[in-house]
Design an enzyme around this catalytic site. Structure first.
Site, PDB file in Angstrom:
ATOM      1  N   ASP A  97       0.839  -1.200   0.000  1.00 37.81           N
ATOM      2  CA  ASP A  97       0.000   0.000   0.000  1.00 37.81           C
ATOM      3  C   ASP A  97       0.873   1.249   0.000  1.00 37.81           C
ATOM      4  OD1 ASP A  97      -1.994  -1.782   0.159  1.00 37.81           O
ATOM      5  OD2 ASP A  97      -2.832  -1.076   2.071  1.00 37.81           O
ATOM      6  N   PHE A 153       2.306   1.962  -3.347  1.00 36.20           N
ATOM      7  CA  PHE A 153       1.234   2.470  -4.201  1.00 36.20           C
ATOM      8  C   PHE A 153       0.978   3.953  -3.909  1.00 36.20           C
ATOM      9  CE2 PHE A 153      -3.138   3.507  -5.169  1.00 36.20           C
ATOM     10  CZ  PHE A 153      -3.277   3.012  -6.454  1.00 36.20           C
ATOM     11  N   ASP A 154       0.895   4.282  -2.618  1.00 34.55           N
ATOM     12  CA  ASP A 154       0.640   5.676  -2.236  1.00 34.55           C
ATOM     13  C   ASP A 154       1.734   6.604  -2.752  1.00 34.55           C
ATOM     14  OD1 ASP A 154      -1.643   4.937  -1.005  1.00 34.55           O
ATOM     15  OD2 ASP A 154      -0.820   4.929   1.033  1.00 34.55           O
ATOM     16  N   SER A 189     -36.972  -3.279 -14.679  1.00 31.10           N
ATOM     17  CA  SER A 189     -36.732  -4.117 -13.501  1.00 31.10           C
ATOM     18  C   SER A 189     -37.078  -5.563 -13.862  1.00 31.10           C
ATOM     19  CB  SER A 189     -37.538  -3.620 -12.311  1.00 31.10           C
ATOM     20  OG  SER A 189     -38.895  -3.703 -12.624  1.00 31.10           O
ATOM     21  N   LEU A 190     -36.977  -6.440 -12.890  1.00 29.89           N
ATOM     22  CA  LEU A 190     -37.190  -7.864 -13.149  1.00 29.89           C
ATOM     23  C   LEU A 190     -38.458  -8.343 -12.468  1.00 29.89           C
ATOM     24  CD1 LEU A 190     -33.583  -9.135 -12.411  1.00 29.89           C
ATOM     25  CD2 LEU A 190     -34.707  -9.154 -14.630  1.00 29.89           C
ATOM     26  N   GLU A 201     -27.066 -15.836 -11.891  1.00 36.22           N
ATOM     27  CA  GLU A 201     -26.258 -14.859 -11.153  1.00 36.22           C
ATOM     28  C   GLU A 201     -26.896 -14.634  -9.799  1.00 36.22           C
ATOM     29  OE1 GLU A 201     -26.236 -11.308 -13.597  1.00 36.22           O
ATOM     30  OE2 GLU A 201     -25.897 -12.549 -15.346  1.00 36.22           O
ATOM     31  N   LYS A 229     -28.377 -12.122  -6.947  1.00 38.17           N
ATOM     32  CA  LYS A 229     -29.015 -10.809  -6.988  1.00 38.17           C
ATOM     33  C   LYS A 229     -28.363  -9.965  -5.901  1.00 38.17           C
ATOM     34  CE  LYS A 229     -33.539  -8.771  -7.713  1.00 38.17           C
ATOM     35  NZ  LYS A 229     -33.452  -7.589  -6.890  1.00 38.17           N
ATOM     36  N   ASP A 276     -27.564  -6.875  -3.567  1.00 40.64           N
ATOM     37  CA  ASP A 276     -28.505  -5.948  -2.943  1.00 40.64           C
ATOM     38  C   ASP A 276     -27.865  -4.567  -2.769  1.00 40.64           C
ATOM     39  OD1 ASP A 276     -30.804  -5.096  -1.843  1.00 40.64           O
ATOM     40  OD2 ASP A 276     -30.570  -6.109   0.071  1.00 40.64           O
ATOM     41  N   ARG A 299     -30.654   4.500 -11.684  1.00 42.72           N
ATOM     42  CA  ARG A 299     -31.842   4.010 -12.355  1.00 42.72           C
ATOM     43  C   ARG A 299     -32.944   5.062 -12.430  1.00 42.72           C
ATOM     44  NH1 ARG A 299     -35.882  -0.149 -13.137  1.00 42.72           N
ATOM     45  NH2 ARG A 299     -37.452   0.550 -11.696  1.00 42.72           N
ATOM     46  N   TYR A 359     -23.367  -6.641 -14.363  1.00 36.34           N
ATOM     47  CA  TYR A 359     -24.186  -7.799 -14.720  1.00 36.34           C
ATOM     48  C   TYR A 359     -24.876  -7.724 -16.075  1.00 36.34           C
ATOM     49  CZ  TYR A 359     -27.783  -4.831 -12.500  1.00 36.34           C
ATOM     50  OH  TYR A 359     -28.602  -3.813 -12.148  1.00 36.34           O
ATOM     51  N   LYS A 370     -31.143 -15.592 -16.467  1.00 36.75           N
ATOM     52  CA  LYS A 370     -31.282 -14.896 -17.749  1.00 36.75           C
ATOM     53  C   LYS A 370     -31.045 -15.865 -18.900  1.00 36.75           C
ATOM     54  CE  LYS A 370     -29.211 -10.859 -15.613  1.00 36.75           C
ATOM     55  NZ  LYS A 370     -27.987 -10.078 -15.422  1.00 36.75           N
ATOM     56  N   LYS A 415     -36.279 -14.853  -5.354  1.00 36.42           N
ATOM     57  CA  LYS A 415     -35.824 -14.302  -4.071  1.00 36.42           C
ATOM     58  C   LYS A 415     -35.862 -15.385  -3.011  1.00 36.42           C
ATOM     59  CE  LYS A 415     -36.723  -9.490  -4.433  1.00 36.42           C
ATOM     60  NZ  LYS A 415     -36.687  -8.378  -3.504  1.00 36.42           N
ATOM     61  N   CYS A 462     -32.384   4.431  34.353  1.00 34.99           N
ATOM     62  CA  CYS A 462     -31.206   3.769  33.779  1.00 34.99           C
ATOM     63  C   CYS A 462     -30.896   2.484  34.533  1.00 34.99           C
ATOM     64  CB  CYS A 462     -30.007   4.715  33.833  1.00 34.99           C
ATOM     65  SG  CYS A 462     -28.503   3.950  33.236  1.00 34.99           S
ATOM     66  N   CYS A 481     -27.335   3.139  36.438  1.00 36.26           N
ATOM     67  CA  CYS A 481     -27.077   4.152  37.476  1.00 36.26           C
ATOM     68  C   CYS A 481     -28.364   4.705  38.074  1.00 36.26           C
ATOM     69  CB  CYS A 481     -26.232   5.291  36.916  1.00 36.26           C
ATOM     70  SG  CYS A 481     -27.135   6.341  35.765  1.00 36.26           S
ATOM     71  N   CYS A 536     -29.832   8.063  28.927  1.00 36.39           N
ATOM     72  CA  CYS A 536     -29.531   8.325  30.320  1.00 36.39           C
ATOM     73  C   CYS A 536     -28.708   9.616  30.340  1.00 36.39           C
ATOM     74  CB  CYS A 536     -28.711   7.171  30.913  1.00 36.39           C
ATOM     75  SG  CYS A 536     -27.966   7.629  32.489  1.00 36.39           S
ATOM     76  N   CYS A 557     -22.527   7.637  34.957  1.00 36.67           N
ATOM     77  CA  CYS A 557     -23.107   6.344  34.612  1.00 36.67           C
ATOM     78  C   CYS A 557     -21.988   5.427  34.097  1.00 36.67           C
ATOM     79  CB  CYS A 557     -24.182   6.584  33.548  1.00 36.67           C
ATOM     80  SG  CYS A 557     -24.954   5.089  32.942  1.00 36.67           S
TER      81      CYS A 557
HETATM   82  S1  IVH Z   1     -30.342  -7.765 -14.519  1.00 34.42           S
HETATM   83  C1  IVH Z   1     -33.392  -6.323 -17.616  1.00 34.42           C
HETATM   84  N1  IVH Z   1     -28.807  -8.961 -12.743  1.00 34.42           N
HETATM   85  O1  IVH Z   1     -32.294  -6.063  -9.430  1.00 34.42           O
HETATM   86  C2  IVH Z   1     -32.554  -6.928 -16.566  1.00 34.42           C
HETATM   87  N2  IVH Z   1     -30.226  -7.205 -11.993  1.00 34.42           N
HETATM   88  O2  IVH Z   1     -35.381  -5.821 -10.286  1.00 34.42           O
HETATM   89  C3  IVH Z   1     -31.893  -5.939 -15.692  1.00 34.42           C
HETATM   90  N3  IVH Z   1     -30.001  -6.687  -9.603  1.00 34.42           N
HETATM   91  O3  IVH Z   1     -32.640  -2.973 -11.010  1.00 34.42           O
HETATM   92  C4  IVH Z   1     -31.413  -6.387 -14.411  1.00 34.42           C
HETATM   93  N4  IVH Z   1     -28.454  -8.193  -9.148  1.00 34.42           N
HETATM   94  O4  IVH Z   1     -30.552  -3.321  -9.641  1.00 34.42           O
HETATM   95  C5  IVH Z   1     -29.750  -8.009 -12.962  1.00 34.42           C
HETATM   96  N5  IVH Z   1     -27.363 -10.088 -11.298  1.00 34.42           N
HETATM   97  C6  IVH Z   1     -28.283  -9.144 -11.504  1.00 34.42           C
HETATM   98  C7  IVH Z   1     -28.760  -8.304 -10.463  1.00 34.42           C
HETATM   99  C8  IVH Z   1     -29.740  -7.354 -10.755  1.00 34.42           C
HETATM  100  C9  IVH Z   1     -29.198  -7.212  -8.654  1.00 34.42           C
HETATM  101  C10 IVH Z   1     -30.979  -5.592  -9.356  1.00 34.42           C
HETATM  102  C11 IVH Z   1     -30.890  -4.477 -10.348  1.00 34.42           C
HETATM  103  C12 IVH Z   1     -32.251  -4.311 -10.957  1.00 34.42           C
HETATM  104  C13 IVH Z   1     -33.115  -5.094 -10.030  1.00 34.42           C
HETATM  105  C14 IVH Z   1     -34.158  -5.785 -10.875  1.00 34.42           C
END
Ligand code: IVH
Length: 668
Positions: free
Chosen positions: A34, A37-38, A83-84, A113, A115, A117, A136, A225, A288, A312, A406, A409, A424, A430
């Site tokens: 490190d 690198f710095d 979205s999915l 893949e 998902k 979070d 988004r 992704y 997918k 999920k 408390c 105390c 408290c 305390c």
């Molecule tokens: S693909 C059209 N892959 O989940 C397909 N999404 O409800 C686009 N997310 O807004 C999404 N992991 O933020 C995809 N491996 C993954 C993901 C992923 C998390 C989120 C993403 C998206 C939401 C879909």
């Protein structure tokens, strides 16, 4: 160094640093320390400051941040961000597969893949360089957060090789690793700030911060992704993800290509428990169709693709009995109710306790001793109580009353207006609060008395030798020797460590004394602004608000602190003991009052000084830095390539615009 030589060296350093970044953040296989690198980065920044004509917006130096964004521009997505569809049941996944089979009527592959979070992001690259990063938003339009995203080290600013399309977009999820989240919350708790709710909110909040240098410190990460564009190298998703890996993007190892829905189920099963060992939160699996041609055949519904679906994981749930509620007192006096549960097995671990957070949560759950409760573990690690099985409730159960005094105390608790937390108020009497204050006081970033850690503090406190931070400086070796585990050598170490701490500079002492909401950075600002503790103590709230970045809450906290006579006495004793309560001669030599009462906005790139050093100079001379121009701005210091909006606004408001040379004249 000639300008030609500088240009060459900047190019060399840029290449080297990019390579090391890639090894560190993508491959997790660094080949230098490190420190080394710095050193490279420092050399690059120095050269770019000296020769700003060679500073590129894609230079690795830009990752440290420093740009302020007052308002994020809204931009339209080139391809809508859909979205999915979601499901929690294997049955529905099977139905999804049946629909796919019927529509395609030929063999197909799935890519599985996890998902992730976090927060979705779309990154546009043109000629191998990051051009724009957009959130988004509503799917049609999102916020341009490019300056903040540039600070995320695993997102390449320039791509590797030359095998990428001229223009394309890549989408992924920005997240905060759990470890970083925990560290931030620990620090927030230490200075009495409310903790952040969860890593996802923390990531979302961080992405929208105005000061990119704070974003840089928060160590966000990003998994990619989805690749989009006209001239992609392959006509399949999996192969394009692999190509993206070659270009320098972070694509997780967990991604897997399979041939049937049965194998998808295996993937889901294999990650159900394993996902808890990952350093970030995941809440399911995304499935997918691999071939773009087949994706086109399947098409879209109004909201989501028909070629992908998210499964999920159900949060693991168990029922158990609430045996009792205990109340913990933190360093700041905040009271946390904790549920003591009859031990129960949940997702592989035995759960005995769960936080109930505060009185509002207890009220909302209407949770009572003896109740049968539901405990859940979702994408995160800590279990939570989600409800009560009323049908099992004992007829004679009593509504839970939050404690009024408390538990440590016995002082009557207070609940500040508008807050969910009880406190408290007995901060200097305390035990857990005193001990917590002392642990903070001796910690590494404060007085750094390494020989006086949590255990020793506990021991000395229990032996009645220390009751507050000032008592630490009255300790004698003879008092220590009779204690358990305290040999001659460790006692001497302790005394030496305490003596050594008297040299710690004022700004760290100010952080160490533990005024609520005063973190390291704020302490430093206050130290340079007021120069000694007496000036800070007698400052009015208005004067405190004059200091950059000090708002109502901090100003109030400082005045409250000095209103308490016990605090004043402790400071007097610490002063007598010889701690530093003013800036040193050396520190003072670099400060003046020349800019006192003046407010500055800086914009653009400067020739003779970096933006950070310019800000420091403003502060050291008593001035205040702000991010945006208003009627209160005294000067706009204008560099090269300054934002046109700022210029317009300054002119409209009649704010004086000065060059860096004119600024230097001000402090001459
Ligand atoms: S693909 C059209 N892959 O989940 C397909 N999404 O409800 C686009 N997310 O807004 C999404 N992991 O933020 C995809 N491996 C993954 C993901 C992923 C998390 C989120 C993403 C998206 C939401 C879909």
């Amino acid at each position: 160094m000639t300008s030609e030589q500088a240009k060459q060296r900047i190019e060399e350093l840029t290449k080297q640093i990019e390579e090391h970044n890639y090894r560190y953040y993508q491959l997790a296989q660094p080949t230098i320390s490190d420190y080394q690198f710095d050193m490279l980065l420092e050399e690059l920044i120095k050269l770019e400051n000296e020769f700003p004509q060679f500073l590129s917006p894609h230079s690795p130096s830009q990752r440290v941040g420093g740009t302020i964004t007052k308002e994020f521009k809204t931009v339209k997505h080139k391809y809508p961000m859909l979205s999915l569809a979601n499901t929690y049941s294997e049955e529905e996944l099977k139905e999804f597969d049946d629909r796919v089979k019927k529509a395609l009527n030929e063999s197909y592959e799935y890519v599985c893949e996890l998902k992730y979070d976090g927060v979705a992001i779309g990154l546009t690259y043109v000629n191998g360089k990051l051009k724009q990063a957009v959130t988004r938003g509503d799917g049609e339009k999102g916020d341009d957060v490019t300056t903040n995203v540039k600070t995320i080290k695993s997102i390449p600013l320039k791509l590797r090789g030359n095998n990428y399309p001229e223009e394309f977009e890549i989408r992924g999820e920005i997240f905060m690793p759990r470890k970083v989240f925990d560290e931030i919350n620990k620090e927030r708790e230490e200075i009495g700030d409310a903790p952040l709710a969860n890593p996802r909110n923390a990531a979302a909040g961080t992405l929208k911060m105005q000061d990119s240098s704070i974003v840089a410190k928060r160590k966000l990460d990003c998994y990619l992704y989805f690749v989009l564009g006209e001239n992609l190298p392959h006509q399949t998703h999996y192969e394009n993800l692999n190509a993206a890996k070659e270009w320098g993007f972070k694509v997780p190892e967990s991604v897997s290509k399979v041939n049937s829905i049965e194998e998808v189920f295996q993937f889901i099963k294999s990650w159900e428990q394993k996902r808890f060992t990952l350093p970030f939160d995941t809440d399911g699996v995304v499935l997918k169709i691999n071939s773009y041609e087949q994706q086109r055949i399947l098409g879209f519904t109004a909201k989501s693709p028909r070629w992908a679906i998210a499964y999920k994981y159900k949060a693991a749930q168990a029922t158990t009995v609430l045996e009792s509620i205990s109340y913990q007192v933190g360093r700041t006096g905040a009271i946390t109710p904790v549920a003591n549960l009859k031990p129960v097995l949940l997702a592989g671990t035995i759960v005995k306790r769960a936080s109930l957070h505060n009185a509002d949560i207890i009220e909302k759950l209407d949770i009572r001793i003896g109740d049968t409760v539901f405990v859940e573990k979702g994408g995160e690690i800590i279990p939570k109580i989600t409800g009560v099985d009323i049908s099992k409730r004992d007829l004679f159960s009593q509504k839970t009353e939050f404690i009024s005094h408390c538990p440590e105390c016995n002082t009557e608790l207070i609940r500040p207006e508008g807050l969910a937390l009880h406190f408290c108020p007995n901060e200097n009497g305390c035990p857990p609060q005193i001990k917590g204050k002392m642990v903070h006081f001796t910690s590494r970033k404060a007085m750094a008395i390494e020989s006086l850690g949590e255990e020793t503090i506990e021991q000395l406190f229990d032996a009645g030798l220390i009751h507050n931070i000032a008592d630490i400086y009255d300790l004698k070796k003879e008092q220590l020797l009779p204690l358990e585990r305290m040999a001659e050598k460790s006692a001497q170490n302790l005394i030496d460590g305490i003596e050594q701490s008297k040299k710690v500079p004022f700004e760290r002492v100010l952080f160490a004394i533990g005024i609520r909401h005063i973190g390291e950075t704020t302490a430093k600002k206050l130290a340079y602004y007021f120069k000694n503790i007496d000036a800070l103590k007698s400052a009015s709230k208005e004067q405190l608000l004059e200091v950059g970045d000090i708002g109502e809450i901090i100003a109030q906290s400082i005045t409250d602190y000095f209103k308490n006579p016990q605090n004043v006495e402790i400071i007097e004793r610490l002063k007598k003991a010889g701690l530093q309560f003013e800036l040193s001669e050396e520190q003072l030599a670099n400060t003046t009052d020349k800019l006192k009462g003046l407010t500055f906005v800086i914009s653009g790139v400067f020739n003779k000084i970096s933006r950070d050093d310019l800000k420091k100079l403003i502060e050291q001379n008593g001035g205040k830095n702000t991010g945006s121009i208003s009627g209160k701005t005294s000067y706009l210091v204008a560099g090269e390539n300054m934002g046109p909006e700022k210029l317009k606004k300054a002119q409209a408001l009649g704010v004086k615009i000065i060059s860096e040379d004119q600024f230097f004249e001000l402090i001459q």
